[in-house]
Design an enzyme around this catalytic site. Structure first.
Site, PDB file in Angstrom:
ATOM      1  N   GLU A 173      10.277   0.967  10.363  1.00  0.00           N
ATOM      2  CA  GLU A 173      11.232   2.066  10.245  1.00  0.00           C
ATOM      3  C   GLU A 173      10.445   3.323  10.551  1.00  0.00           C
ATOM      4  OE1 GLU A 173      12.788   5.237   9.269  1.00  0.00           O
ATOM      5  OE2 GLU A 173      12.628   4.651   7.168  1.00  0.00           O
ATOM      6  N   LYS A 209       0.837  -1.203   0.000  1.00  0.00           N
ATOM      7  CA  LYS A 209       0.000   0.000   0.000  1.00  0.00           C
ATOM      8  C   LYS A 209       0.870   1.250   0.000  1.00  0.00           C
ATOM      9  CE  LYS A 209      -1.825   2.543   3.271  1.00  0.00           C
ATOM     10  NZ  LYS A 209      -1.874   3.900   2.636  1.00  0.00           N
ATOM     11  N   CYS A 252      12.933  11.294   7.935  1.00  0.00           N
ATOM     12  CA  CYS A 252      12.990  10.704   9.272  1.00  0.00           C
ATOM     13  C   CYS A 252      14.340  10.915   9.936  1.00  0.00           C
ATOM     14  CB  CYS A 252      12.648   9.220   9.204  1.00  0.00           C
ATOM     15  SG  CYS A 252      13.614   8.305   7.992  1.00  0.00           S
ATOM     16  N   GLU A 265       9.075  14.923  16.865  1.00  0.00           N
ATOM     17  CA  GLU A 265       9.398  14.970  15.443  1.00  0.00           C
ATOM     18  C   GLU A 265       8.424  15.901  14.732  1.00  0.00           C
ATOM     19  OE1 GLU A 265      10.647  11.814  12.034  1.00  0.00           O
ATOM     20  OE2 GLU A 265       8.739  11.412  13.029  1.00  0.00           O
TER      21      GLU A 265
END
Length: 500
Positions: free
Chosen positions: A269, A193, A303, A400
């Site tokens: 991840e 996906k 990231c 983040e």
């Protein structure tokens, strides 16, 4: 019958016409979703609809898993030699190279990243990744183990079967390659996906997969929402492994779904809040340039973004002066303009999220050295932003942001910066700038991060493992390490003479 996407590019970077189906890719064919619904794909430069793509439902996931299992049992898995898999993957890499400009243009169109970065980093690295794992396909081996002379003992690394893969919107094509490469090399079939925000390169890749000659059902690509399609993949009882790249928050949900269903194997991840440490003896010009690249590359939607910039007190003032000047010089604008470094954020949702963090920093008393506002009046552009006068309690230091927002923090010595750098729930990456290799290596070893860069940032290679410590993930992408995610190890004991 799914609709076709047709678009004429007439930009300084790329001119050409693209046209392809926007359906779900199941069993080698493009089909409508079971509910005949679609998802609008938005151009982040202006907020307008580019096209619509078919929306997958849990029923479509069931269909895709069924055909993937059939392919695994008949034409893939242990029924296709490693050499066969390698040849097909090699053909795919060649087709990606032939269509590199088109792939880069599509990436820039729905993601907003610059065409130049998409072409020279995303697409080039994706091709490298597929080629690298094509080389591994006939080299996945077990071991013969010495036990006794009366027994032959060996291990087999067998493909798992049907695996689910869920990829993010920040590097759509590259994350697809990172997932497809090791899974195909090991002989698994796939239900993947892509993000609903950036599905175009994934759909284009499906056409290339057919052209390369992959058997129907080996790779199935379902465009859909995370809460429905993604959840159906992570909780499916006939998917034995799921791999996910994205936020730590969603990663927790993936892991929970996997545990509550069939306890499927999981690799994650996830997010990061990477420290970038600049010592007094660093080459100041290089440190400034790398720091800017570390936080503002890909519009901060990385990231590994070096969003916490720690500068030793002896050069802090001069670094800050040069860094703010460098930040002001960054060209924000049209992703297809050759001089643009930073395009728009990927979506209105992400734009609003980043702006809320900027406002949080202001309200908490942090000082905006540069930026801090929206860029222009159309699209999802944000000024590159640098904060100072921060402390570890602030959200902009701990959480983040995933945008072009960095904080600059002064430190005294190695012990001080290691304590501050490791004061985070994340552990994805870190960087150290100093010509003193003893200091650099010692610092890198003390940082709690899966990747440590010395005198550079955001440097990746297909053959080098990538992944996080702490809440930045489980398992490793890339390199030989990623192959371990996609095989089951079987031990075989053969009696050669022992009698009862």
């Amino acid at each position: 019958m799914p609709s076709a996407f047709t678009h004429e590019f007439n930009t300084p970077a790329f001119k050409g016409k693209v046209s392809f189906s926007t359906g779900l890719f199941i069993n080698g064919q493009f089909v409508d979703g079971s509910d005949n619904t679609t998802i609008d794909v938005i151009n982040p430069t202006n907020g307008k609809v580019i096209t619509s793509v078919s929306e997958a439902t849990p029923k479509d996931v069931d269909i895709a898993v069924e055909v993937a299992q059939k392919a695994f049992d008949t034409v893939w898995g242990l029924n296709a030699s490693g050499a066969t898999r390698s040849i097909l993957m090699g053909k795919l890499a060649i087709l990606m190279q032939e269509n590199a400009d088109e792939l880069a243009a599509l990436e820039a169109l729905d993601n907003g990243k610059t065409f130049n970065f998409a072409r020279n980093i995303d697409v080039a690295s994706s091709i490298d990744c597929i080629r690298y794992y094509a080389g591994w396909a006939d080299k996945v081996t077990g071991q013969v183990l010495e036990t006794t002379e009366a027994k032959l003992t060996y291990t087999r690394h067998e493909p798992i079967g049907v695996v689910g893969q869920i990829i993010p919107w920040n590097f759509p094509l590259l994350m697809m390659a990172w997932k497809l490469g090791p899974a195909l090399a090991c002989g698994n079939t796939i239900v993947l996906k892509p993000s609903e925000f950036t599905p175009l390169t994934a759909i284009k890749m499906c056409h290339l997969l057919n052209e390369a000659g992959f058997p129907p059902g080996v790779i199935n690509v379902l465009t859909g929402y995370g809460g429905t399609t993604g959840n159906a993949i992570s909780s499916h009882m006939k998917i034995e492994k799921v791999a996910f790249t994205g936020s730590t928050l969603v990663g927790r949900k993936i892991m929970e779904s996997a545990a509550k269903s069939n306890l499927k194997n999981v690799t994650l991840e996830l997010g990061g809040k990477s420290p970038n440490i600049i010592f007094d003896d660093a080459d100041l010009e290089q440190a400034v340039n790398w720091a800017a690249f570390g936080i503002f590359f890909n519009h901060g939607q990385t990231c590994t973004a070096g969003s916490r910039i720690f500068v030793q007190e002896g050069i802090y003032d001069e670094f800050l002066k040069r860094f703010t000047e460098r930040t002001r010089s960054i060209k924000v604008g049209d992703p297809f303009a050759p001089e643009t470094f930073q395009g728009p954020q990927v979506s209105e949702i992400q734009f609003n999220r980043i702006m809320s963090y900027i406002e949080s920093g202001k309200q908490a008393g942090a000082k905006v050295e540069v930026g801090g506002e929206r860029q222009g009046t159309e699209g999802y552009f944000i000024q590159p932003t640098v904060f100072t006068n921060v402390d570890s309690s602030m959200k902009i230091v701990q959480e983040e942001i995933f945008g072009p927002v960095g904080v600059v923090i002064k430190f005294k010595d190695e012990d001080d910066v290691i304590k501050q750098a490791n004061d985070t729930v994340y552990g994805l990456a870190a960087a150290v700038f100093t010509p003193n290799l003893n200091r650099a290596i010692n610092t890198a070893h003390r940082l709690k991060a899966g990747t440590a860069w010395i005198n550079c940032v955001n440097s990746f290679n297909a053959n080098v493992a990538f992944g996080g410590f702490k809440q930045s993930g489980i398992g490793r992408e890339c390199g030989e390490y990623a192959l371990h995610n996609y095989t089951s190890v079987k031990a075989v004991h053969v009696n050669l003479g022992h009698k009862m």
